[in-house]
Design a protein around this motif. Structure first.
Motif, short mmCIF file in Angstrom:
data_model
loop_
_atom_site.label_atom_id
_atom_site.label_comp_id
_atom_site.label_asym_id
_atom_site.label_seq_id
_atom_site.Cartn_x
_atom_site.Cartn_y
_atom_site.Cartn_z
N PHE A 118 0.82 -1.21 0.00
CA PHE A 118 0.00 0.00 0.00
C PHE A 118 0.85 1.26 0.00
N GLN A 119 2.00 1.22 0.66
CA GLN A 119 2.87 2.39 0.70
C GLN A 119 3.82 2.46 -0.50
N ASN A 120 3.81 1.42 -1.32
CA ASN A 120 4.70 1.37 -2.50
C ASN A 120 3.96 0.70 -3.66
N LYS A 121 2.82 1.28 -4.02
CA LYS A 121 1.89 0.59 -4.92
C LYS A 121 2.54 0.21 -6.25
N ALA A 122 3.14 1.15 -6.95
CA ALA A 122 3.66 0.87 -8.29
C ALA A 122 4.71 -0.22 -8.26
N ILE A 123 5.60 -0.17 -7.29
CA ILE A 123 6.71 -1.14 -7.24
C ILE A 123 6.23 -2.52 -6.81
N VAL A 124 5.47 -2.59 -5.73
CA VAL A 124 5.11 -3.89 -5.17
C VAL A 124 4.02 -4.57 -5.99
N TYR A 125 3.08 -3.81 -6.53
CA TYR A 125 2.08 -4.43 -7.40
C TYR A 125 2.74 -5.01 -8.65
N ALA A 126 3.75 -4.31 -9.17
CA ALA A 126 4.47 -4.84 -10.34
C ALA A 126 5.22 -6.12 -9.98
N ILE A 127 5.80 -6.17 -8.77
CA ILE A 127 6.46 -7.39 -8.32
C ILE A 127 5.45 -8.53 -8.19
N GLY A 218 16.98 0.85 -2.84
CA GLY A 218 16.51 2.09 -2.21
C GLY A 218 15.23 2.64 -2.80
N THR A 219 14.42 1.78 -3.42
CA THR A 219 13.19 2.28 -4.07
C THR A 219 11.94 2.13 -3.22
N LEU A 220 12.05 1.48 -2.04
CA LEU A 220 10.89 1.32 -1.17
C LEU A 220 10.85 2.42 -0.12
N ASN A 221 9.64 2.84 0.22
CA ASN A 221 9.44 3.86 1.25
C ASN A 221 8.56 3.27 2.37
N PHE A 222 8.81 3.73 3.59
CA PHE A 222 8.07 3.23 4.74
C PHE A 222 7.65 4.41 5.61
N PHE A 223 6.36 4.40 6.00
CA PHE A 223 5.82 5.49 6.80
C PHE A 223 5.02 4.93 7.97
N GLY A 224 4.72 5.79 8.93
CA GLY A 224 3.84 5.43 10.02
C GLY A 224 4.29 4.20 10.77
N ASP A 225 3.39 3.23 10.89
CA ASP A 225 3.69 2.01 11.65
C ASP A 225 4.79 1.17 11.01
N LEU A 229 10.82 -0.41 9.31
CA LEU A 229 11.31 -1.33 8.28
C LEU A 229 12.33 -0.68 7.35
N ALA A 230 12.52 0.61 7.47
CA ALA A 230 13.56 1.27 6.67
C ALA A 230 14.95 0.83 7.09
N GLU A 231 15.07 0.29 8.30
CA GLU A 231 16.35 -0.23 8.76
C GLU A 231 16.59 -1.62 8.17
N PRO A 232 17.74 -1.85 7.56
CA PRO A 232 18.02 -3.15 6.91
C PRO A 232 17.79 -4.35 7.82
N ALA A 233 18.21 -4.26 9.08
CA ALA A 233 18.06 -5.41 9.98
C ALA A 233 16.58 -5.71 10.23
N PHE A 235 14.05 -4.90 8.29
CA PHE A 235 13.44 -5.39 7.04
C PHE A 235 13.78 -6.86 6.82
N ALA A 236 15.03 -7.21 7.04
CA ALA A 236 15.45 -8.61 6.86
C ALA A 236 14.71 -9.53 7.82
N ALA A 237 14.55 -9.10 9.08
CA ALA A 237 13.81 -9.92 10.05
C ALA A 237 12.35 -10.07 9.64
N HIS A 238 11.79 -9.01 9.07
CA HIS A 238 10.41 -9.05 8.61
C HIS A 238 10.24 -10.10 7.51
N LEU A 239 11.19 -10.14 6.59
CA LEU A 239 11.10 -11.10 5.49
C LEU A 239 11.32 -12.53 5.98
N VAL A 240 12.17 -12.70 6.98
CA VAL A 240 12.36 -14.03 7.55
C VAL A 240 11.03 -14.57 8.07
N ALA A 241 10.28 -13.70 8.74
CA ALA A 241 8.96 -14.12 9.25
C ALA A 241 8.02 -14.45 8.11
#
Length: 425
Positions: A118-127, A218-225, A229-233, A235-241
């Motif tokens: 939702f915060q990166n519609k064009a990029i993530v929907y294309a993925i 560096g093409t993803l943006n993160f806001f609010g809650d 996730l802008a921190e690499p560590a 974000f990586a932990a989030h993907l592991v889950a």
């Protein structure tokens, strides 16, 4: 006698009515968070088929009956403007259908990934599109599976029945594909295309690999809650889950053949988040609409939302400028579709693959109605444009003071006068 166009016979409640009644308040309350696309969508829907966009007067060649028709906004998020676009798209795709069974596969993003989308519609929907198509193509190319190069039509939907954010792609796939040397058509089993569990695992891996690449670039943006996730560590932990949970890939029952595919595409390709026909009540405090509760076998229920919340949910599903929500892959990709489909038909004819067309299913009649030349509602004669104007009559037939005649040419076809600001966003 001047009568309004039959298209003025509108549903009792429309999205436009909700935006006229509560849109200004919503803009004021959410001024700091409302983007340009959302503002333009709201303005376009409110102006659609009103004198704000102008219109024309038609007269019947036979009986002389005249009627007024307003221009459409042609915004792809407008519930009233999808008929002509849908009819044109279906007409262009008619020749693309092959005489084979078709399969319907749905790829859905889990909620934590949907929040990033939702915060990166064009990029993530294309993925999402690319990962779904690549997963099917890779698995189908495996000699132990189908061993063929397939074609895919994919349509993005971002909503659930309750208008919540629920991004998923509907994929329509012919039952078979081209052999690696393109010398044969390899047919799938009649009621089975690809195994869902390995397809889901492959989809998850391909999607997360592409999402990681986007983060590293560096093409993803993160806001609010999601700001952490802008921190690499983090974000990586989030993907592991995300790798530990099952992702949903659902294979529906196969279509009976091209006729059923046409009917399905006519309903799905140009759908918006909610149709006007689902709205049942509107007042100062609530908007009520019907929805299907699939947790209770698709039971139809009524949901009531505050106007602010309804508008918020509706605008969740606006797409970025220029984003294509219908895409083609494999032998149906735009760059070589005509040549590849011609080869598929040649191979199917040579191998005498029998068509599996099932019972004929007509394409959505609403779509075809808008594609045909207008007919006189009194005698069935041909309606021709006799006047065009930037400001028109109201549906009641009363002329407005701002009425402006532009031409009286009875022979030329009408080209809708639509401001650039209201064209498809």
């Amino acid at each position: 006698m001047i009568r309004p166009d039959s298209r003025c016979n509108r549903p009792a409640i429309e999205i436009a009515d909700i935006l006229r009644r509560h849109g200004d308040t919503y803009r004021r309350v959410h001024a700091g968070h409302l983007g340009r696309v959302e503002r333009r969508v709201m303005s376009a829907i409110v102006a659609c088929r009103t004198e704000a966009l102008g219109g024309h007067m038609e007269a019947c060649d036979d009986c002389g009956m005249t009627r007024i028709a307003y221009n459409s906004c042609r915004n792809r998020h407008c519930p009233k403007c999808q008929g002509p676009a849908r009819a044109a798209w279906l007409a262009a795709r008619e020749a693309d259908l092959l005489p084979v069974p078709y399969f319907h596969i749905v790829f859905t993003l889990p909620a934590p990934i949907a929040a990033i989308a939702f915060q990166n519609k064009a990029i993530v929907y294309a993925i999402l599109f690319k990962a779904a198509a690549e997963a099917m193509s890779t698995l189908a190319a495996n000699p132990r599976r189908l061993g063929a190069g397939i074609g895919v039509v994919a349509v993005l939907h971002t909503w659930g029945q309750a208008l919540t954010h629920h991004p998923h792609v509907h994929c329509v796939v012919p039952g078979g594909g081209l052999s690696p040397d393109s010398a044969h058509w390899i047919a799938s089993r009649p009621n089975f295309f690809l195994a869902v569990k390995p397809l889901a695992r492959l989809f998850r891996r391909l999607f997360l690999e592409r999402l990681t690449a986007a983060f590293d670039a560096g093409t993803l943006n993160f806001f609010g809650d999601l700001a952490s996730l802008a921190e690499p560590a983090a974000f990586a932990a989030h993907l592991v889950a995300m790798r530990r949970i099952s992702w949903v890939v659902y294979a529906k029952r196969p279509f009976g053949g091209p006729a059923q595919v046409r009917a399905y595409l006519g309903r799905y390709t140009h759908r918006v988040a909610i149709a006007n026909s689902r709205l049942v009540a509107l007042d100062e405090d609530h908007v009520a609409f019907t929805w299907k509760d699939y947790r209770q076998n698709g039971a139809t229920k009524i949901m009531k939302l505050k106007p602010d919340e309804f508008i918020r949910r509706f605008l969740l599903h606006t797409l970025p400028d220029g984003f294509h929500r219908i895409r083609h892959f494999g032998f149906m990709a735009n760059g070589h579709r005509a040549a590849k489909l011609a080869l598929c038909r040649k191979l199917l004819d040579r191998e005498r693959t029998p068509p599996n067309d099932g019972e004929p299913s007509p394409v959505d009649s609403d779509a075809l109605t808008w594609a045909k030349a207008p007919a006189c509602p009194d005698c069935g004669g041909v309606m021709r444009i006799i006047e065009r104007f930037r400001h028109s009559f109201s549906c009641s037939g009363a002329p407005t003071q701002s009425y402006l005649r532009v031409s009286r040419d009875r022979e030329r076809g009408f080209q809708g006068i639509v401001s650039r600001d209201f064209r498809r966003s």
